[in-house]
Design an enzyme around this catalytic site. Structure first.
Site, PDB file in Angstrom:
ATOM      1  CB  SER A  70      68.663  31.821  70.702  1.00 13.89           C
ATOM      2  OG  SER A  70      69.584  32.052  69.745  1.00 13.89           O
TER       3      SER A  70
ATOM      4  CG  HIS B 130      72.844  29.282  71.612  1.00 13.86           C
ATOM      5  ND1 HIS B 130      72.126  28.444  72.245  1.00 13.86           N
ATOM      6  CD2 HIS B 130      72.386  30.181  70.891  1.00 13.86           C
ATOM      7  CE1 HIS B 130      70.842  28.859  71.551  1.00 13.86           C
ATOM      8  NE2 HIS B 130      71.032  29.697  70.764  1.00 13.86           N
TER       9      HIS B 130
END
Length: 240
Positions: A133, A169
């Site tokens: 991330s 994501h």
């Protein structure tokens, strides 16, 4: 023989453990494999600046590294750096793994302490850089972030080791994909690589090498601008 600069940028690499809070998963195992260590435990340094060096996270990652058999250290910047020479510490590692969280805060704090330059030096010396991330976006020119609040916003001041945008994501958060497409279409972000949860992009130098996944069905994507429109192409992906 020249040193190979390697980054594995992911939306994965760590999961809830069976007997520990975290355990490292196949994407992190692959990053360690890329380091090519033989005859000793791989040296892996975790960096959790994006969650303010939360003590619980530090402990959980330490446990995960222990059960994985890594020679583990953690580079902290809160409340002060825990090592005297950050660049020297990173250069002694095989892999640097960066935790997710606030990529905006991560970048600001790294720059205050000169860790941006230390990360570049480690990359250029052949230390494998990886993470999840925020720990993926940071290596690129930018991406999408919730660092500033619940509404996703662009971030365009990444370290720029890789001259691309990065979408994380991509399938796990509904607003990520349309915002990445708009940012590439508008020219706010350059050509970009994006990952579903459980997928990663391997770069050799600054070039895309392959897409890999630790979850069945996880995908990776390439975005380019064409006449003010973002054109998305699904990449071939190898299941680890």
């Amino acid at each position: 023989m020249p040193v190979e600069r390697t980054i594995l940028a992911t939306s994965g690499g760590v999961r809830r453990g069976e007997r520990t809070f975290f355990e490292f998963s196949e994407l992190t195992d692959f990053a360690v494999e890329l380091a090519g260590v033989t005859g000793r435990a791989p040296r892996l340094c975790t960096v959790s600046t994006a969650v303010g060096d939360n003590p619980f996270v530090l402990h959980a990652l330490s446990e995960a590294a222990k059960i994985a058999g890594y020679d583990h250290t953690h580079l902290q910047l809160f409340e002060m750096p825990n090592v005297a020479d950050q660049a020297e510490h990173l250069l002694a590692q095989d892999v640097v793994w960066v935790m997710g969280g606030s990529v905006a805060n991560l970048l600001a704090v790294w720059r205050v302490h000169g860790l941006d330059d230390a990360m570049r030096a480690a990359w250029e010396a052949g230390v494998v850089l990886t993470g999840v991330s925020a720990g993926s976006i940071c290596w690129h020119s930018g991406g999408t972030t919730d660092s500033f609040g619940a509404d996703l916003q662009p971030i365009t001041n990444g370290l720029g080791l890789l001259p691309y945008g990065n979408g994380v994501h991509y399938d796990g958060e509904a607003r990520r994909r349309p915002l990445m497409q708009r940012l590439v279409a508008d020219g706010a972000l350059p050509e970009s690589y994006c990952t579903d949860d459980g997928a990663g992009i391997l770069y050799r130098g600054t070039e895309f090498a392959e897409a890999v996944s630790e979850l069945d069905g996880a995908g990776a994507y390439h975005l380019v601008r064409d006449s003010d429109v973002a054109v998305e192409t699904a990449l071939p992906i190898r299941r680890l």
